[in-house]
Scaffold this active site. Structure first.
Site, mmCIF file in Angstrom:
data_model
loop_
_atom_site.group_PDB
_atom_site.id
_atom_site.type_symbol
_atom_site.label_atom_id
_atom_site.label_comp_id
_atom_site.label_asym_id
_atom_site.label_seq_id
_atom_site.Cartn_x
_atom_site.Cartn_y
_atom_site.Cartn_z
ATOM 1 N N ASP A 1 0.948 -1.181 0.041
ATOM 2 C CA ASP A 1 0.054 0.074 0.008
ATOM 3 C C ASP A 1 0.880 1.314 0.016
ATOM 4 O OD1 ASP A 1 -2.805 1.014 0.351
ATOM 5 O OD2 ASP A 1 -2.040 1.897 2.241
ATOM 6 N N GLU B 1 1.849 -0.107 -4.803
ATOM 7 C CA GLU B 1 0.732 0.618 -5.450
ATOM 8 C C GLU B 1 1.786 2.037 -5.549
ATOM 9 O OE1 GLU B 1 -3.100 3.227 -4.125
ATOM 10 O OE2 GLU B 1 -1.449 2.473 -2.405
HETATM 11 C C1 NOJ Z 1 -4.554 2.712 -1.049
HETATM 12 C C2 NOJ Z 1 -5.585 1.707 -0.788
HETATM 13 O O1 NOJ Z 1 -5.998 0.898 -1.852
HETATM 14 C C3 NOJ Z 1 -6.769 2.318 -0.162
HETATM 15 O O2 NOJ Z 1 -8.187 1.661 -0.139
HETATM 16 C C4 NOJ Z 1 -6.527 2.961 0.997
HETATM 17 O O3 NOJ Z 1 -7.627 4.091 1.501
HETATM 18 C C5 NOJ Z 1 -5.233 3.894 1.180
HETATM 19 N N1 NOJ Z 1 -4.372 3.232 0.253
HETATM 20 C C6 NOJ Z 1 -4.775 4.159 2.345
HETATM 21 O O4 NOJ Z 1 -3.970 3.063 3.010
#
Ligand code: NOJ
Length: 538
Positions: A212, A273
């Site tokens: 993440d 990500e």
């Molecule tokens: C990206 C995640 O995919 C999302 O769902 C989340 O709210 C944020 N990062 C914060 O962790």
């Protein structure tokens, strides 16, 4: 159909001995919404285990499970209280071990989600940090001295300032909700803890992690103002967020984590990500000694627009190829309006899926896209997403793409929970039984069957999912020629018609099409419907 080649791109091709992940099809399970085993209306590991055979039959290579850790419940599990424990609503650590065992028996790899940018405000570290400003735990977060105004102009991604106050008046940083304080990655104890977290789950047999906010972690050490404000409508973070994203130090963390992965012999992977606007910057995260895959979200954020699709595909292939990485493709996830609704019709979503599954690289599917689920409308009093509440209802948030899966059309809660269970945690729309798995399995025209066939053909044909791609576009029609490099298997062309009327394209044989092909191919010509895609050979 004359089409000017945009680019001819050599990328890797699957050869015997290649790592499993380079062209893998990965299926994202939103754990709360996949399958409820214990009847509390919330998806869990028992439910997921019971549905693994479905995923094996779909033909995917791996499953990625959204956060399963003990959580404060402020952001769908992305606010972690303990990285070494399973949230009781999902099961236990032993359930994860059993899930991994089942998955491996079925030939599936299992990826978990790791959240290194922040913890929950309920995490023992943060509680201690709030109680005692001089504690070692306080040094693991970003605190600034008490003052009238917040320390700088940094904004939360979910709206409002990125700073909140502790009871004694100090400011602490949270780039998401106030319940998600950001960790200080300059602190060696933070770095060491995450090494332990990786090893804990790897030792249990887990095959990798989706990471993440992998573009985050470090912040400007001087806490200078950001030059601009982030908008969710942007393709990703750019120079306007220069102080809070993409700090150069972050790459050393990914090299450190890669070394942890490489200390195992069974192919552990990291999928980051990396929602940065600049695709070359995204590519830098996937250099050979960093993340295995770096998600870019430009395709995910492109509308139904042939030029945007073709340019993004070309630029992404070029950027990843420049660092020797394979490209991960994604059209939907738990943060984004579902494709059927975003593109405007089930036909378009089916066509986009065929395009994605043809491209060289790995493909990430989001649970329910294989059923053609639309975005659900959620009654306001049922909404859960902090984005909805923090924006005062101006942004509806992500609940509509997080609705529980419809499995069995005639069962209560569409088979999501066992009979006699609590209501599902988000309401399932009344017309979803028609889209349930049992209605689509074995139906030659269903979206589920289309995905099954596409994934099967992709596994069989070396030209699909790896090899050389030549992307060209004529108006609203994109053509991707796919050629295997190391085998003499036939070249395959993927056509997608993003215009409003049918087009004639050259084809000898249709391997698969997203719409019924009443008219062809005849005399080497296929009439391709509007909003349709096809895989053809000569
Ligand atoms: C990206 C995640 O995919 C999302 O769902 C989340 O709210 C944020 N990062 C914060 O962790």
């Amino acid at each position: 159909m004359p089409a000017e080649p945009i680019e001819d791109i050599w990328v890797y091709e699957r050869v015997p001995g290649d790592p499993w992940w380079r062209d893998a099809v990965v299926y994202q399970v939103y754990l709360r919404s996949f399958a409820d085993g214990n009847g509390d209306g919330v998806g869990d590991f028992a439910g997921l285990r019971s549905r693994l055979p479905y995923l094996a039959e779909l033909g995917v290579d791996a499953v990625w499970v959204t956060p399963h850790y003990v959580s404060g419940g402020a952001d769908g599990g992305y606010d972690v209280v303990d990285f070494l424990e399973v949230d009781p609503s999902y099961g236990t650590v032993e359930d994860v071990r059993a899930l991994v065992g089942d998955a491996h028996e079925l030939g599936l790899r299992l990826l978990l989600d790791i959240v290194p940018n922040h913890t929950s405000d309920q995490h023992a570290w943060f509680r201690r940090a709030v109680a005692d400003p001089t504690s070692p735990e306080a040094a693991r977060y970003h605190f600034r001295p008490a003052s009238e105004e917040p320390p700088n102009n940094w904004q939360s991604m979910f709206g409002g300032p990125a700073w909140s106050r502790t009871p004694d008046g100090r400011w602490y940083l949270h780039l998401f909700t106030p319940q998600q304080p950001d960790l200080n990655w300059d602190n060696p104890e933070v770095q060491e803890h995450f090494d332990d977290v990786l090893r804990f789950w790897f030792d249990l047999g887990v095959d990798g992690f989706r990471v993440d906010v992998a573009y985050g972690l470090f912040k400007d050490p001087a806490y200078r103002d950001n030059p601009g404000i982030y908008s969710p409508s942007l393709f990703g973070h750019g120079p306007e967020q220069a102080m809070t994203t993409n700090q150069p130090q972050v790459h050393a963390v990914w090299r450190r984590w890669r070394a942890v992965c490489d200390s195992y012999e069974d192919g552990k992977i990291l999928v980051g990500e990396v929602s940065l606007a600049d695709l070359d910057e995204v590519g830098a995260y996937a250099r050979p000694d960093e993340l295995h895959h770096a998600f870019q979200f430009r395709l995910l954020k492109s509308g139904w627009d042939a030029a945007a699709f073709a340019d993004t595909i070309t630029e992404a292939l070029t950027a990843f190829d420049a660092v020797g990485a394979s490209a991960p493709w994604v059209l939907g996830n738990h943060d984004k309006t579902r494709q059927v609704t975003r593109y405007g019709s089930p036909a378009r979503a089916r066509a986009a899926a065929l395009l994605m599954l043809a491209l060289p690289g790995s493909a990430y599917l989001y649970a329910g896209e294989e059923l053609g689920l639309p975005e659900a409308s959620v009654p306001d009093d049922a909404r859960r997403d902090p984005i909805y509440f923090r924006s005062g209802g101006r942004r509806l948030g992500r609940d509509g793409c997080r609705i529980p899966m419809p499995w069995e059309s005639a069962k209560p809660s569409t088979g999501f929970s066992p009979a006699g269970s609590a209501d599902p945690w988000l309401p399932i729309p009344a017309d979803w039984p028609a889209l349930a798995v049992d209605r689509q399995l074995g139906d030659a025209d269903s979206t589920l069957t289309l995905y099954q066939h596409a994934i099967m053909l992709r596994a069989l044909h070396p030209a699909l999912g790896s090899g050389r791609a030549t992307v060209s576009r004529a108006g609203d029609v994109i053509r991707v020629d796919l050629v295997a490099r190391h085998s003499d298997s036939s070249p395959i062309t993927c056509w997608i018609n993003m215009g409003t009327s049918p087009v004639a394209v050259p084809a000898g044989r249709v391997l698969l099409a997203s719409s019924p092909n009443a008219d062809g191919p005849a005399d080497g010509v296929l009439k391709l419907d509007a909003d349709a895609a096809a895989w053809v050979t000569n």
